[in-house]
Design a protein around this motif. Structure first.
Motif, PDB file in Angstrom:
ATOM      1  N   VAL A   1       0.775  -1.242   0.000  1.00 63.22           N
ATOM      2  CA  VAL A   1       0.000   0.000   0.000  1.00 63.22           C
ATOM      3  C   VAL A   1       0.810   1.298   0.000  1.00 63.22           C
ATOM      4  CG1 VAL A   1      -1.615   1.382   1.383  1.00 63.22           C
ATOM      5  CG2 VAL A   1      -2.059  -1.043   1.006  1.00 63.22           C
ATOM      6  N   PRO A   2       1.748   1.528   0.937  1.00 64.07           N
ATOM      7  CA  PRO A   2       2.158   2.889   1.276  1.00 64.07           C
ATOM      8  C   PRO A   2       2.552   3.819   0.131  1.00 64.07           C
ATOM      9  CG  PRO A   2       3.040   1.354   2.876  1.00 64.07           C
ATOM     10  CD  PRO A   2       2.437   0.531   1.771  1.00 64.07           C
ATOM     11  N   LEU A   3       3.645   3.571  -0.548  1.00 63.33           N
ATOM     12  CA  LEU A   3       4.121   4.526  -1.552  1.00 63.33           C
ATOM     13  C   LEU A   3       3.171   4.619  -2.736  1.00 63.33           C
ATOM     14  CD1 LEU A   3       6.204   6.499  -2.622  1.00 63.33           C
ATOM     15  CD2 LEU A   3       7.504   4.550  -3.520  1.00 63.33           C
ATOM     16  N   ALA A   4       2.762   3.488  -3.289  1.00 67.18           N
ATOM     17  CA  ALA A   4       1.932   3.492  -4.492  1.00 67.18           C
ATOM     18  C   ALA A   4       0.564   4.106  -4.232  1.00 67.18           C
ATOM     19  CB  ALA A   4       1.792   2.074  -5.038  1.00 67.18           C
TER      20      ALA A   4
ATOM     21  N   GLY B   1       1.775  -0.586 -10.294  1.00 63.86           N
ATOM     22  CA  GLY B   1       1.590  -0.439  -8.855  1.00 63.86           C
ATOM     23  C   GLY B   1       0.751   0.763  -8.484  1.00 63.86           C
ATOM     24  N   VAL B   2       1.113   1.944  -8.989  1.00 60.58           N
ATOM     25  CA  VAL B   2       0.331   3.148  -8.716  1.00 60.58           C
ATOM     26  C   VAL B   2      -0.983   3.103  -9.490  1.00 60.58           C
ATOM     27  CG1 VAL B   2       0.280   5.675  -8.861  1.00 60.58           C
ATOM     28  CG2 VAL B   2       2.410   4.510  -8.261  1.00 60.58           C
ATOM     29  N   GLY B   3      -0.931   2.607 -10.724  1.00 57.84           N
ATOM     30  CA  GLY B   3      -2.105   2.608 -11.581  1.00 57.84           C
ATOM     31  C   GLY B   3      -3.283   1.829 -11.021  1.00 57.84           C
ATOM     32  N   THR B   4      -3.025   0.650 -10.452  1.00 60.69           N
ATOM     33  CA  THR B   4      -4.124  -0.154  -9.918  1.00 60.69           C
ATOM     34  C   THR B   4      -4.806   0.541  -8.742  1.00 60.69           C
ATOM     35  OG1 THR B   4      -2.467  -1.422  -8.657  1.00 60.69           O
ATOM     36  CG2 THR B   4      -3.300  -2.408 -10.701  1.00 60.69           C
ATOM     37  N   PHE B   5      -4.037   1.297  -7.962  1.00 58.84           N
ATOM     38  CA  PHE B   5      -4.644   2.092  -6.889  1.00 58.84           C
ATOM     39  C   PHE B   5      -5.368   3.303  -7.469  1.00 58.84           C
ATOM     40  CE2 PHE B   5      -1.395  -0.020  -4.158  1.00 58.84           C
ATOM     41  CZ  PHE B   5      -2.251  -0.521  -3.195  1.00 58.84           C
ATOM     42  N   ALA B   6      -4.794   3.922  -8.487  1.00 60.33           N
ATOM     43  CA  ALA B   6      -5.403   5.118  -9.078  1.00 60.33           C
ATOM     44  C   ALA B   6      -6.771   4.819  -9.665  1.00 60.33           C
ATOM     45  CB  ALA B   6      -4.475   5.699 -10.148  1.00 60.33           C
TER      46      ALA B   6
ATOM     47  N   GLU C   1      11.785  -5.622 -13.418  1.00 59.20           N
ATOM     48  CA  GLU C   1      12.539  -4.905 -14.441  1.00 59.20           C
ATOM     49  C   GLU C   1      12.271  -5.440 -15.846  1.00 59.20           C
ATOM     50  OE1 GLU C   1      17.153  -3.470 -14.918  1.00 59.20           O
ATOM     51  OE2 GLU C   1      16.792  -5.479 -14.141  1.00 59.20           O
ATOM     52  N   GLU C   2      12.167  -6.744 -15.987  1.00 54.06           N
ATOM     53  CA  GLU C   2      12.165  -7.352 -17.325  1.00 54.06           C
ATOM     54  C   GLU C   2      10.807  -7.850 -17.800  1.00 54.06           C
ATOM     55  OE1 GLU C   2      15.048 -10.439 -17.144  1.00 54.06           O
ATOM     56  OE2 GLU C   2      16.751  -9.078 -16.803  1.00 54.06           O
ATOM     57  N   ASP C   3       9.916  -8.203 -16.899  1.00 55.62           N
ATOM     58  CA  ASP C   3       8.698  -8.896 -17.293  1.00 55.62           C
ATOM     59  C   ASP C   3       7.423  -8.078 -17.136  1.00 55.62           C
ATOM     60  OD1 ASP C   3      10.166 -11.114 -17.988  1.00 55.62           O
ATOM     61  OD2 ASP C   3       9.985 -12.055 -16.027  1.00 55.62           O
ATOM     62  N   HIS C   4       7.562  -6.769 -16.985  1.00 52.62           N
ATOM     63  CA  HIS C   4       6.394  -5.891 -16.922  1.00 52.62           C
ATOM     64  C   HIS C   4       5.398  -6.371 -15.870  1.00 52.62           C
ATOM     65  CE1 HIS C   4       7.687  -3.671 -20.464  1.00 52.62           C
ATOM     66  NE2 HIS C   4       7.942  -4.833 -21.048  1.00 52.62           N
ATOM     67  N   ALA C   5       5.868  -6.473 -14.649  1.00 50.51           N
ATOM     68  CA  ALA C   5       4.997  -6.909 -13.563  1.00 50.51           C
ATOM     69  C   ALA C   5       3.771  -6.017 -13.492  1.00 50.51           C
ATOM     70  CB  ALA C   5       5.747  -6.843 -12.236  1.00 50.51           C
ATOM     71  N   ARG C   6       2.643  -6.625 -13.155  1.00 52.61           N
ATOM     72  CA  ARG C   6       1.439  -5.822 -13.000  1.00 52.61           C
ATOM     73  C   ARG C   6       1.117  -5.715 -11.518  1.00 52.61           C
ATOM     74  NH1 ARG C   6      -3.413  -9.613 -15.359  1.00 52.61           N
ATOM     75  NH2 ARG C   6      -3.163 -11.395 -13.971  1.00 52.61           N
ATOM     76  N   ALA C   7       0.473  -4.614 -11.156  1.00 55.33           N
ATOM     77  CA  ALA C   7       0.157  -4.366  -9.750  1.00 55.33           C
ATOM     78  C   ALA C   7       1.438  -4.425  -8.911  1.00 55.33           C
ATOM     79  CB  ALA C   7      -0.910  -5.335  -9.257  1.00 55.33           C
ATOM     80  N   LYS C   8       1.403  -5.128  -7.775  1.00 48.67           N
ATOM     81  CA  LYS C   8       2.515  -5.092  -6.840  1.00 48.67           C
ATOM     82  C   LYS C   8       3.216  -6.437  -6.711  1.00 48.67           C
ATOM     83  CE  LYS C   8       3.422  -2.088  -4.591  1.00 48.67           C
ATOM     84  NZ  LYS C   8       4.364  -0.966  -4.817  1.00 48.67           N
ATOM     85  N   VAL C   9       4.536  -6.371  -6.526  1.00 47.74           N
ATOM     86  CA  VAL C   9       5.363  -7.532  -6.228  1.00 47.74           C
ATOM     87  C   VAL C   9       5.810  -7.394  -4.775  1.00 47.74           C
ATOM     88  CG1 VAL C   9       7.462  -8.787  -6.782  1.00 47.74           C
ATOM     89  CG2 VAL C   9       6.123  -7.724  -8.614  1.00 47.74           C
ATOM     90  N   VAL C  10       5.665  -8.470  -4.002  1.00 46.37           N
ATOM     91  CA  VAL C  10       5.878  -8.388  -2.550  1.00 46.37           C
ATOM     92  C   VAL C  10       6.890  -9.440  -2.104  1.00 46.37           C
ATOM     93  CG1 VAL C  10       4.760  -8.665  -0.299  1.00 46.37           C
ATOM     94  CG2 VAL C  10       3.576  -7.453  -2.134  1.00 46.37           C
ATOM     95  N   ILE C  11       7.726  -9.026  -1.152  1.00 46.18           N
ATOM     96  CA  ILE C  11       8.701  -9.907  -0.514  1.00 46.18           C
ATOM     97  C   ILE C  11       8.137 -10.361   0.820  1.00 46.18           C
ATOM     98  CG2 ILE C  11      11.049 -10.115   0.371  1.00 46.18           C
ATOM     99  CD1 ILE C  11      10.869  -9.616  -2.642  1.00 46.18           C
TER     100      ILE C  11
END
Length: 325
Positions: A129-132, A157-162, A312-322
């Motif tokens: 959530v926070p930055l995006a 990441g920002v777009g899905t929240f927007a 970086e390479e695969d155009h991740a959609r939304a958020k990637v989480v560790i």
């Protein structure tokens, strides 16, 4: 503790899964055991030191902050002597900002910059959530019911929240993304989806009250061409690109600053404003279920380099989480 450490700028090969000293909270800080941390385009820029002008913030000769990551969610382990608002055991989430350090088992953070985790979110969702989300909310706080909003880069990441925030405020939302992400942004509330591989939104007769550009690959002329006479263009600096430039996508923002006094449209640079007002408004949207974090993939802490490579390479959609603990 284990952490992802970086001593020099470069590719994901510069990231090391290492043992480092655990931090100790100052009087105004809390020690948080990290359960999850989220990736942002910011982390790619910090890792690469790109664009080069950003090194004025990240460090001229190499990263000033050795541990990567800024968005986290976890559980309070200890509190500083001056902290009264939180106590051990509280579940919290937040953004470390330019201090970085979220890709680790523990972080120390000022107590007034974290929030209690909404009970309806998992740690992985909260970390996303926070930055995006705050960036999206900062740009769209003034949206009025019935206004037409175009979001370029709606599946990120920002777009899905927007998309969700604009809909929550009563806007008619047009989302620009690839065909493979059309179903996702539609499920988030987009009224219309434009597949940029098949249709150029800047070559249509449609007009919008607000254009929120999250990509940075179009000219100001193109972006302004679809605005109403009193429309607003929101620029977010762009995400991940080929790299190796002085200004990167920020060149569009710099140009907008010079052009702004001479055009009828309102041109705004959007940067996350983590004010109490914004954080409270976002929490309400999350707790009401009007905004839901979307997690594309999760990785273990030791796999952070692989996660950034995917971003970086695969155009991740939304958020990637560790996931950390």
């Amino acid at each position: 503790m284990k952490a992802i450490v970086q001593d020099r700028y470069g590719s994901t090969s510069t990231l090391k899964f290492s043992e480092v000293d655990s931090p100790t909270p100052r009087s105004n800080e809390v020690l948080v055991r990290v359960h999850a941390a989220a990736l942002n385009a910011y982390d790619w820029h910090a890792m690469r030191g790109d664009p080069y002008m950003a090194r004025l913030v990240f460090g001229l000769g190499g990263p000033k902050r050795k541990i990567r990551g800024r968005d986290f969610a976890g559980q309070v382990e200890a509190v500083g002597s001056a902290v009264t608002s939180l106590r051990p055991g509280d579940e919290v989430y937040g953004d470390l900002g330019d201090a970085n350090g979220a890709f680790a088992e523990y972080v120390c953070v000022p107590a007034d910059s974290v929030d209690l985790k909404p009970a309806n979110l998992t740690f992985e969702q909260a970390a996303a959530v926070p930055l995006a989300a705050i960036t999206a909310l900062t740009g769209l706080r003034d949206v009025n019911v019935g206004e037409r909003v175009l979001i370029n880069g709606a599946s990120g990441g920002v777009g899905t929240f927007a998309v969700q925030i604009a809909k929550a405020f009563g806007a008619h939302v047009t989302a620009v993304c690839s065909k493979r992400n059309a179903d996702l942004v539609s499920s988030l509330g987009a009224d219309r989806v434009v597949d940029y591989t098949q249709e150029d939104f800047a070559r249509t007769e449609d007009c919008y009250d607000i254009v929120f550009d999250l990509v940075g690959n179009r000219s100001l002329t193109d972006l302004r061409s679809v605005l109403t006479p009193k429309g607003t263009l929101l620029l977010c600096g762009g995400g991940i690109y080929e790299g190796g430039s002085l200004f990167g996508p920020m060149r569009l923002v710099i140009k907008a600053r010079f052009v702004s006094p001479f055009v009828r449209h309102r041109l705004r640079l959007v940067m996350a404003e983590a004010s109490t007002e914004n954080r409270t408004a976002l929490r309400e949207l999350l707790e009401l279920g009007k905004v839901k974090p979307v997690v594309d993939r999760t990785y273990q802490l030791a796999e952070t380099a692989e996660a950034l490579r995917y971003l970086e390479e695969d155009h991740a959609r939304a958020k990637v989480v560790i996931t950390v603990a």
